[in-house]
Design a protein around this motif. Structure first.
Motif, PDB file in Angstrom:
ATOM      1  N   MET A  50       0.309  70.095  80.228  1.00 16.19           N
ATOM      2  CA  MET A  50       0.129  71.216  79.304  1.00 16.19           C
ATOM      3  C   MET A  50      -0.057  70.650  77.896  1.00 16.19           C
ATOM      4  O   MET A  50       0.778  69.886  77.411  1.00 16.19           O
ATOM      5  N   LYS A  54       2.705  76.633  76.134  1.00 15.64           N
ATOM      6  CA  LYS A  54       2.847  75.521  77.089  1.00 15.64           C
ATOM      7  C   LYS A  54       4.060  75.713  77.994  1.00 15.64           C
ATOM      8  O   LYS A  54       3.965  75.585  79.219  1.00 15.64           O
ATOM      9  N   SER A  55       5.212  76.005  77.401  1.00 14.09           N
ATOM     10  CA  SER A  55       6.445  76.164  78.189  1.00 14.09           C
ATOM     11  C   SER A  55       6.342  77.342  79.148  1.00 14.09           C
ATOM     12  O   SER A  55       6.736  77.259  80.319  1.00 14.09           O
ATOM     13  N   ASN A  66       3.597  78.720  80.448  1.00 20.37           N
ATOM     14  CA  ASN A  66       2.657  78.468  81.540  1.00 20.37           C
ATOM     15  C   ASN A  66       3.189  77.434  82.513  1.00 20.37           C
ATOM     16  O   ASN A  66       2.918  77.524  83.722  1.00 20.37           O
ATOM     17  N   ALA A  67       3.971  76.468  82.034  1.00 16.18           N
ATOM     18  CA  ALA A  67       4.616  75.519  82.949  1.00 16.18           C
ATOM     19  C   ALA A  67       5.571  76.262  83.877  1.00 16.18           C
ATOM     20  O   ALA A  67       5.655  75.969  85.084  1.00 16.18           O
ATOM     21  N   HIS A  68       6.278  77.247  83.331  1.00 16.82           N
ATOM     22  CA  HIS A  68       7.179  78.060  84.148  1.00 16.82           C
ATOM     23  C   HIS A  68       6.398  78.857  85.185  1.00 16.82           C
ATOM     24  O   HIS A  68       6.820  78.970  86.344  1.00 16.82           O
TER      25      HIS A  68
END
Length: 396
Positions: free
Chosen positions: A185, A193-194, A196-198
């Motif tokens: 990301m 970023k955080s 979408n990582a989740h």
């Protein structure tokens, strides 16, 4: 994608529908496209962005390397450098799913396509093998369990741009090649970023499953809650900026199920606890804890009076902020219980945070013989008490 296909609950074999060749064009359509191409539409690049324009051909007195254009929005004619114009794309490329398929690929056309799609709540766009995601700044109903099932088992050509498509492509490549896959990301603070990582982790947990169901979306949500509470802070650019780097690894067995999971966290800004950037607060968890502690534990940690000056943090003042903070602290406690944090471990964490608060009140100043000492010894005594040590041990 046709609504009837979406109602089937899967996107499998929908690629031919989304990219099928259209029927023969009518004479009017052909004439319209020919007129558009003849008009030579361009983008005029300027310091504030870019503007749609049309090149005026056959103009006399125009020096070499320059040309005349007519702006679309007001009809103004300008003489500009040829290097300041970029070719625009025909209307059939509006809201295209992949920037790599644009007939004229340039910065203005790429930004125009992203803006068009964003205006239609299409926040994901392919750029070749990469995926561009623009933060919608509001909740969108595109990450539900039903949407996960629609992407499950799909091939790349079946899927429109979506963060779940990226996860599915990586998972499919993992199973077919038996090689490790990575998703990185990248983006500025606040780009998502955080979040979408989740979404990627939740998709893989739901679509691939885990042995004995040890990794669920509930546990991932709990982990995300704790990471964001302990590792996020408000900054000038972002109300909840990550102050850590994380590497989340998933191990899969031969059947494709998740067999193990691990997370490595690198705190990049520990100093924020004792030295905040000007105009910015410390980590969220301190404010939420101070607002949400129950009376018994608050008294035990000697946090009844929080009106003293504190160099590390200032407790929430407004009633609505304290209420939100208390609600968030309730979510933190629930997240701890979901991942198996015991009551003793939770109390130890809270005690350390309470001690940090008291040390912020105690502060430090130079005393006799230029030796540093606590400015407010009573607050230092409270910090030592909740940590179970003496003031002398704390002073070392």
């Amino acid at each position: 994608l046709e609504e009837s296909k979406a109602k089937t609950g899967t996107l499998q074999r929908s690629g031919s529908m989304r990219f099928k060749s259209r029927s023969a064009k009518s004479e009017d359509q052909v004439a319209s496209e020919k007129a558009w191409l003849t008009a030579e539409k361009v983008w005029l690049v300027h310091k504030k962005g870019f503007t749609a324009a049309r090149v005026l051909k056959g103009e006399e007195g125009v020096p070499e390397g320059r040309c005349k254009v007519k702006l679309e929005h007001n009809g103004q004619e300008l003489e500009v450098d040829e290097d300041d114009i970029e070719k625009a794309n025909p209307p059939q490329f509006d809201r295209v799913e992949d920037l790599a398929t644009l007939r004229h690929l340039n910065e203005s056309s790429a930004l125009h396509t992203l803006r068009q799609r964003y205006g239609s709540n299409l926040i994901h766009t392919y750029a070749g093998r990469s995926l561009i995601t623009i933060n919608p700044m509001c909740p969108l109903a595109i990450y539900s369990e039903k949407v996960i099932q629609m992407f499950r088992g799909c091939k790349p050509e079946d899927m429109p741009p979506h963060i779940f498509a990226t996860a599915q492509i990586a998972y499919r490549n993992l199973l077919s090649s038996r090689h490790d896959q990575s998703i990185i990301m990248m983006g500025r603070s606040g780009s998502g970023k955080s979040t979408n990582a989740h979404h990627i982790l939740c998709y893989l947990a739901a679509a691939a499953g885990s042995i004995n169901n040890f990794l669920t979306t509930e546990k991932l949500t709990a982990i995300n809650t704790l990471l964001s509470t302990f590792g996020h802070s408000r900054t000038i650019m972002n109300t909840s900026a990550s102050k850590f780097t994380q590497l989340f690894s998933l191990d899969f067995d031969h059947s494709g199920q998740i067999a193990a999971a691990s997370i490595q966290v690198l705190m990049l800004e520990k100093s924020r606890i004792v030295k905040r950037p000007e105009g910015e607060p410390t980590f969220h968890v301190f404010y939420q804890m101070l607002a949400g502690l129950e009376t018994t534990l608050r008294n035990e940690l000697q946090l009844q009076n929080m009106n003293e000056p504190n160099i590390f943090m200032t407790p929430l003042q407004r009633a609505e902020d304290r209420q939100k903070g208390a609600q968030s602290w309730g979510k933190v406690r629930h997240a701890m219980s979901v991942i198996g944090v015991s009551e003793n471990e939770e109390k130890a964490l809270v005690s350390v945070m309470a001690a940090i608060y008291h040390l912020g009140v105690a502060a430090v100043a130079k005393g006799a013989n230029n030796k540093y000492q606590f400015s407010r010894p009573q607050a230092a005594q409270k910090a030592a008490s909740v940590l179970g040590v003496t003031v002398e041990e704390l002073s070392r």
